[in-house]
Motif scaffolding. Sequence first.
Motif, PDB file in Angstrom:
ATOM      1  N   VAL A 421       0.875  -1.177   0.000  1.00  0.00           N
ATOM      2  CA  VAL A 421       0.000   0.000   0.000  1.00  0.00           C
ATOM      3  C   VAL A 421       0.912   1.226   0.000  1.00  0.00           C
ATOM      4  O   VAL A 421       1.677   1.430   0.946  1.00  0.00           O
ATOM      5  N   PRO A 422       0.856   2.064  -1.046  1.00  0.00           N
ATOM      6  CA  PRO A 422       1.745   3.234  -1.107  1.00  0.00           C
ATOM      7  C   PRO A 422       1.124   4.455  -0.440  1.00  0.00           C
ATOM      8  O   PRO A 422      -0.091   4.699  -0.546  1.00  0.00           O
ATOM      9  N   ALA A 423       1.936   5.235   0.249  1.00  0.00           N
ATOM     10  CA  ALA A 423       1.490   6.520   0.789  1.00  0.00           C
ATOM     11  C   ALA A 423       1.653   7.601  -0.283  1.00  0.00           C
ATOM     12  O   ALA A 423       2.023   7.312  -1.427  1.00  0.00           O
ATOM     13  N   ASP A 424       1.408   8.849   0.101  1.00  0.00           N
ATOM     14  CA  ASP A 424       1.385   9.934  -0.887  1.00  0.00           C
ATOM     15  C   ASP A 424       2.639  10.793  -0.878  1.00  0.00           C
ATOM     16  O   ASP A 424       2.648  11.896  -1.432  1.00  0.00           O
ATOM     17  N   ASP A 425       3.734  10.305  -0.261  1.00  0.00           N
ATOM     18  CA  ASP A 425       4.904  11.161  -0.025  1.00  0.00           C
ATOM     19  C   ASP A 425       6.086  10.835  -0.936  1.00  0.00           C
ATOM     20  O   ASP A 425       7.233  10.885  -0.511  1.00  0.00           O
ATOM     21  N   LEU A 426       5.836  10.532  -2.194  1.00  0.00           N
ATOM     22  CA  LEU A 426       6.919  10.185  -3.110  1.00  0.00           C
ATOM     23  C   LEU A 426       7.850  11.371  -3.344  1.00  0.00           C
ATOM     24  O   LEU A 426       7.412  12.473  -3.668  1.00  0.00           O
ATOM     25  N   LEU A 437       5.750   2.778   2.325  1.00  0.00           N
ATOM     26  CA  LEU A 437       5.016   1.589   1.885  1.00  0.00           C
ATOM     27  C   LEU A 437       4.567   0.763   3.082  1.00  0.00           C
ATOM     28  O   LEU A 437       5.345   0.519   4.003  1.00  0.00           O
ATOM     29  N   LEU A 438       3.335   0.319   3.062  1.00  0.00           N
ATOM     30  CA  LEU A 438       2.794  -0.575   4.086  1.00  0.00           C
ATOM     31  C   LEU A 438       2.670  -1.973   3.505  1.00  0.00           C
ATOM     32  O   LEU A 438       2.217  -2.153   2.370  1.00  0.00           O
ATOM     33  N   VAL A 439       3.082  -2.969   4.299  1.00  0.00           N
ATOM     34  CA  VAL A 439       2.986  -4.379   3.894  1.00  0.00           C
ATOM     35  C   VAL A 439       2.387  -5.187   5.043  1.00  0.00           C
ATOM     36  O   VAL A 439       2.966  -5.237   6.135  1.00  0.00           O
TER      37      VAL A 439
END
Length: 447
Positions: A421-426, A437-439
Motif C-alpha cells: 500500500v503506497p502513501a502519498d509522499d513520493l 510503503l505498508l505491507v
Amino acid sequence: MTDSLDSARLIDRVAALVEAAKKAGADAADAVAVRGRSSGVSVRLGKVENAESSESDDVSLRVFVGKRVASVSATAASDAGALAERAVAMARVAPEDPFQGLADPSLLVKSPKNLDLFDATTVSADRLREDALAAEEAALAVPGVTNSSGSSASAGLGGLVLATSHGFLGQYVASRFSRSVSVIAGEGTGMERDYDFSSRQHFADLDSPDTIGRKAGERAVKRLNPRKAATGPVTVIFDPRVARGIAGHLAGAINGAAVARKTSFLRDMMGKKVAADAITVTDEPLRVRGQASRPFDGEGVEGRKLEMVTNGVLNHWFLSTSAARELGLETNGRGVRAASSVTPSSTNLAIEPGSTSPEDMIRTLRSGFYVTEVFGQGVNMVTGEYSRGASGFWIEDGELAYPVSEVTIASNLKDMFLNLVPADDLDRNFGTAAPTLLVEGMTLAGR
C-alpha cells in the motif's frame, strides 16, 4: 565546474577506435569514452580528515566478428590500432553468441534531447569544507548527540561519448553534488547512529548543510533506548529510505537479463498480476534533471517513459538489445554500459504514490513496525525469499511508541508486492524512488 566533457577530443578517440576496428577485420563495432571528474572533502569533529580530487578518461571498444564478440578497455590515450587488433583477435576465438550485436539502426536516436543534467557551477575545496563542517556542527548541536562519524561534501561530473560503426555518434554529461553527515547519540553500549544526505545534479537544489545536520542528529537521538519486539506476525511500514530498496528489488526482478537467465522469481509473470491494485511503477529516462536520466542508452537508443507495472499488472521487462533478442523482443532503450558490456537497467524508477499520508497510514494501526533501516543480505532474487535485520519504531494505537532494534523481518517478495500500500509522499529526487510503503502479513523474529 567549467570542464565538462572536452567533447571534440573524446569524439575523435571513439571515432578512431571504431575505424580501427573495421580495418582490423571487425564486422561491426562500437566504442565509448567515459570521463569522470570529482572532488570531495570529509571532516570529523571539526577537522578535515580527507580532501581528494580525481580525474579519469577511459575508453572501451566492443567488436563483433560474425556472432562472436569481445571487448577491451583502456585509458583514452591508448593506441587505437593496437586496441582494435587485440579486440578482433579475442573475438575470433570467442564462442558464438546469437544474441549479440549492435542495436537496430532504426531505433537509434537522431536528435538527443537536452535534459538539463549539467550544472557548470564551480565549487571550491574551501566551500566543500565549509559545507561539511556546517552539516556536522548542526548535527552535533542536537541535544543528545554525543559524537560524529564524519561529514562530507563533494562535486563531480560524468560524461559519455558513444560511436558505432553503423553511424551513431552521441554524447552527454551530467554533474553531481552531494552533502552527507553521520552522527552518534548516547553513550557506551547505548549508542545509536543515524545519518542524512542530499545528492542532486544542480548545486542550488541541494538541501542546506543545516537541514541535513539537524535531520541526522534528530534521527540518531530518536533511536536511543531501543527495545526488542515480540516474535509474531506484523504489519510493516517501510520508511521511504527503506522503501526505495523494495523498489530496487522489483526492478531487479523485472530485468530482462535476469529473466533470460531464469534467475528472477517473476520470470513467468509477464502480463500477470505481480503487485497490489494500488501499485503502478514507472520508469522515465528522459525526465528533466532526473537523477538517472540519459538522452540515450548505452547503445544509442532513446528510451521512452514506460509503465512497467500498471495497477499491479506487469507490462515490460527492462531490455537491452542482447537481452531483448534472447527473449524474442525489441530493446526499450534500457541498455547500460557496464565495463565493456551492455546490460539492461532501470532509469528513473518510481513506485507511484497513493492517496494516504504516512501519518494516516500509521494512525490506522493498533500495532505494527515502522522500519527505518534494514541490513544483511537476506534477499533471494531466484525465489523471492526476503529476510533482513531491521530497526525502527514500534507502532501502538496509531502512534510511534518506542524505538526497536535487533529484530528480523521476513516474507516473500511475491507476497510483499501483492500486499503493498503506497502513501502519498513520493520524492522523485532519487534514481530509484518510492513513497512510504505498508505491507501486511510479514513475520517478525524478536524476543
